[in-house]
Motif scaffolding. Structure first.
Motif, PDB file in Angstrom:
ATOM      1  N   HIS A 141      -7.121  -1.525   4.430  1.00 30.77           N
ATOM      2  CA  HIS A 141      -6.075  -0.725   3.200  1.00 30.77           C
ATOM      3  C   HIS A 141      -6.798  -0.618   1.936  1.00 30.77           C
ATOM      4  O   HIS A 141      -7.273   0.518   1.272  1.00 30.77           O
ATOM      5  N   ALA A 154      -8.428   2.513   0.017  1.00 24.28           N
ATOM      6  CA  ALA A 154      -8.012   2.701  -1.412  1.00 24.28           C
ATOM      7  C   ALA A 154      -9.342   2.917  -2.336  1.00 24.28           C
ATOM      8  O   ALA A 154      -9.358   3.544  -3.300  1.00 24.28           O
ATOM      9  N   LEU A 183     -11.359   5.947  -1.758  1.00 21.41           N
ATOM     10  CA  LEU A 183     -10.679   7.193  -2.447  1.00 21.41           C
ATOM     11  C   LEU A 183     -10.930   7.247  -3.778  1.00 21.41           C
ATOM     12  O   LEU A 183     -11.096   8.306  -4.454  1.00 21.41           O
ATOM     13  N   GLU A 184     -10.524   5.993  -4.451  1.00 19.57           N
ATOM     14  CA  GLU A 184     -10.855   5.941  -6.150  1.00 19.57           C
ATOM     15  C   GLU A 184     -12.390   6.379  -6.330  1.00 19.57           C
ATOM     16  O   GLU A 184     -12.557   6.954  -7.478  1.00 19.57           O
ATOM     17  N   ARG A 232      -7.362  16.705  -8.949  1.00 18.99           N
ATOM     18  CA  ARG A 232      -6.650  15.235  -8.667  1.00 18.99           C
ATOM     19  C   ARG A 232      -5.334  15.591  -8.054  1.00 18.99           C
ATOM     20  O   ARG A 232      -4.897  14.828  -7.095  1.00 18.99           O
ATOM     21  N   ARG A 237      -5.707  14.954  -4.271  1.00 17.82           N
ATOM     22  CA  ARG A 237      -5.736  13.417  -3.909  1.00 17.82           C
ATOM     23  C   ARG A 237      -4.371  13.004  -3.411  1.00 17.82           C
ATOM     24  O   ARG A 237      -3.950  12.062  -2.662  1.00 17.82           O
ATOM     25  N   THR A 238      -3.451  13.746  -3.896  1.00 16.13           N
ATOM     26  CA  THR A 238      -1.902  13.284  -3.653  1.00 16.13           C
ATOM     27  C   THR A 238      -1.743  13.446  -2.125  1.00 16.13           C
ATOM     28  O   THR A 238      -1.168  12.110  -1.565  1.00 16.13           O
ATOM     29  N   ASP A 250      -3.003   9.580  -1.188  1.00 12.26           N
ATOM     30  CA  ASP A 250      -2.399   8.692  -1.885  1.00 12.26           C
ATOM     31  C   ASP A 250      -0.981   8.775  -1.042  1.00 12.26           C
ATOM     32  O   ASP A 250      -0.640   7.422  -1.068  1.00 12.26           O
ATOM     33  N   ASN A 251      -0.508   9.521  -0.777  1.00 10.10           N
ATOM     34  CA  ASN A 251       0.688   9.671   0.396  1.00 10.10           C
ATOM     35  C   ASN A 251       0.713   8.790   1.449  1.00 10.10           C
ATOM     36  O   ASN A 251       1.180   7.832   2.034  1.00 10.10           O
ATOM     37  N   LEU A 274      -1.727   6.418   1.963  1.00 13.88           N
ATOM     38  CA  LEU A 274      -2.045   5.342   1.717  1.00 13.88           C
ATOM     39  C   LEU A 274      -0.616   4.357   1.376  1.00 13.88           C
ATOM     40  O   LEU A 274      -0.351   3.165   1.782  1.00 13.88           O
ATOM     41  N   ARG A 275       0.221   5.336   0.845  1.00 11.93           N
ATOM     42  CA  ARG A 275       1.664   4.628   0.459  1.00 11.93           C
ATOM     43  C   ARG A 275       2.390   4.255   1.693  1.00 11.93           C
ATOM     44  O   ARG A 275       2.895   3.097   1.782  1.00 11.93           O
TER      45      ARG A 275
END
Length: 565
Positions: free
Chosen positions: A305, A309, A312-313, A531, A534-535, A538-539, A541-542
């Motif tokens: 994970h 992350a 991605l960053e 950006r 990216r959503t 991020d979702n 990963l969340r």
């Protein structure tokens, strides 16, 4: 309870409760390379804690459970039926014969096998032929109170579910009666489980079924050697010759030694308690190593994970730097924009704004008579179009970059495979880009008009025309003097001319601030668009977030148990 006091002291009990809590909180949301092994280890440990360890620690008394397990076709169910004295478990040529675990118990002990106490997630049934997955409960007066027999699914069944359930039910018992045959006793599948029994100090008895008398000495000698190597040297071996069945049951004489041994174990309280305590103590003692193994799997999840992350960053950090470069190094001014700029400057439209009023009026009258058009609008449109194309390309590029990075890992590839929105930019990207560029253009226009309200620049802006001034500052905004410009000489010259024109209109110091502000406004809008891509990541990963520090919590709970032991 009597048997647990010798095996479980208060510190051990507290450590066990902590392990149960930590194991229940452990999650494996990412399909890493070791995902299947991790889920299997987690399920097995959870089952053993809930099915075997906790019931024997938390309850005053549980029946002594004898599990009859073995390979497909070894004759487990026939042996169980013969021990009970009637057909209580399906037996025959169909494979696998035993699909559901069958628990044969004394009616007085039924309460111990209710769903809240034993294999709680499986439904109960009283029909041995039931095709619905569950535990088959059979009450029989011939079973001594305080003792129960469990007929397990085949350990090497063609059904993966049966294999997993077989292991689980075996690990829920106090004693294993392991059934094999003369030609299958050395198979790998039985010995994998027997080594597990040895590791947790489970008492095991071996039954050689359908045994040819002429091979008795040789096979028993070899089997004894294998048992000794596996750490089960004290396991008794019973031989059952291949005999004609009587009403589907083995003759009494064939199973008398086994039945007598079981009865003796059950009748002698000291022997039974010794076996029960030994198995429970061994199971508890084996837990720290199993918890460490689970912690390693949990750490693999945490690392996977964190790696996703991190990549991605890094991809979007690089995208931000790429945006700053793309929209300030003159790249947007290539091609059509450069051609329109040459046309715009070539008309002398802005330069004529510097000429005397009479000459300017003469040119305007001439333009009206000859039908010449304003060259500022085509330049403005070309700039917006080129900026939009470049912005869209940057958005697509960063999504492709994340896809490439994530596909290099098992966990990332699985997420991308499962979620289509990760594989490409959003369907509304085109409209979002157009809206952002259009809003930026409106901001530039409003800024120029606001400045035009002041006395200092009003006359020049009016004389040059708002559209022309906007085109100039937009052109200048995409060529940051702090960065190297494009290689084409015409673009270098054009950028310099645009800056000079802006200085002529607004003044040198104010022109620099206006151009920098316009450039920053576009960069902010472009950054927002990119950006936004990216959503979905991020979702993802969340949703697949790994509980924080679960590996460390597991290791600590295992260490506490080791200290307590």
């Amino acid at each position: 309870m009597t048997e647990s006091k010798s095996a479980v002291t208060p510190p051990v009990g507290q450590a066990l409760n902590d392990i149960v809590k930590r194991v229940s909180e452990t999650r494996f949301p990412l399909r890493t390379g070791d995902f299947e092994d991790a889920r299997g280890a987690h399920a097995a440990l959870t089952a053993e804690l809930n099915d075997y360890v906790l019931p024997r620690i938390n309850r005053s008394r549980t029946p002594f459970l004898i599990a009859v397990g073995g390979s497909t076709g070894a004759g487990k169910s026939t042996l169980v039926n013969s021990l009970v004295g009637r057909a209580v478990s399906p037996a025959g040529v169909r494979r696998p014969t035993t699909g559901n675990p069958v628990v044969i118990h004394n009616p007085a002990d039924a309460k111990f096998f209710e769903s809240e106490h034993y294999l709680p997630d499986l439904p109960r049934s009283s029909d041995p032929e039931s095709a619905v997955p569950g535990v088959v409960m059979v009450a029989d007066e011939n079973i001594a109170p305080g003792t129960a027999i469990l007929d397990c699914p085949d350990i090497d069944s063609i059904s993966e579910t049966n294999r997993a359930l077989s292991r689980r039910t075996l690990l829920s018992a106090d004693l294993w009666l392991f059934v094999t045959t003369a030609n299958r006793y050395a198979d790998a599948a039985p010995w994998a489980l027997l080594k597990t029994a040895a590791a947790r100090d489970t008492s095991v008895a071996i039954v050689l079924d359908r045994f040819p008398p002429e091979a008795n000495r040789e096979v028993r000698h070899h089997l004894s050697s294998l048992l000794s190597d596996a750490g089960l040297a004290n396991s008794p071996i019973f031989s059952v010759a291949e005999l004609e069945l009587e009403n589907g049951l083995l003759p009494h004489s064939a199973i008398y030694p086994i039945r007598s041994w079981i009865s003796q174990v059950g009748a002698e309280g000291t022997s039974l308690e010794r076996i029960r305590t030994r198995t429970l103590t061994g199971a508890v003692a084996a837990l720290p190593a199993r918890v460490r193994e689970l912690a390693d799997f949990a750490q693999s999840q945490e690392q996977a994970h964190a790696a996703l992350a991190g990549s991605l960053e890094e991809s979007f950090r690089s995208a931000d730097a790429g945006l700053a470069e793309v929209f300030s190094d003159g790249r947007v001014l290539h091609g059509e924009v450069n051609a329109r700029w040459q046309d715009f400057v070539g008309t002398g439209q802005l330069f004529r704004g510097l000429e005397p009023t009479m000459a300017r009026m003469r040119d305007r009258i001439s333009a009206a008579v000859t039908g010449k058009h304003d060259a500022a609008t085509p330049l403005h449109v070309a700039i917006l179009r080129s900026a939009a194309v470049s912005l869209r390309e940057q958005a697509i590029a960063v999504v492709d970059d994340v896809n490439t990075e994530w596909r290099n890992t098992a966990a990332g590839a699985a997420l991308i495979e499962d979620q289509a929105e990760l594989r490409q930019v959003a369907s509304d990207l085109e409209e979002s880009v157009k809206a952002a560029v259009s809003a930026w253009s409106d901001d530039v226009n409003a800024l120029v008009r606001d400045i035009g309200q002041g006395k200092k620049s009003k006359a020049r802006i009016l004389s040059f025309g708002v559209a022309g001034v906007c085109a100039v500052v937009e052109y200048a905004a995409f060529s940051d003097p702090q960065r190297p410009l494009g290689k084409q000489q015409s673009e270098r010259q054009g950028a310099g001319v645009a800056v000079n024109l802006a200085e002529t209109i607004f003044g040198e110091s104010e022109a620099a601030g206006i151009i920098a502000s316009i450039r920053q406004r576009f960069f902010d809008a472009a950054t927002g668009i990119v950006r936004g891509c990216r959503t979905p990541f991020d979702n993802a990963l969340r949703i697949s977030a790994v509980p924080a520090r679960q590996a460390g919590a597991l290791r600590a709970s295992g260490e506490r148990l080791e200290v307590a032991l």
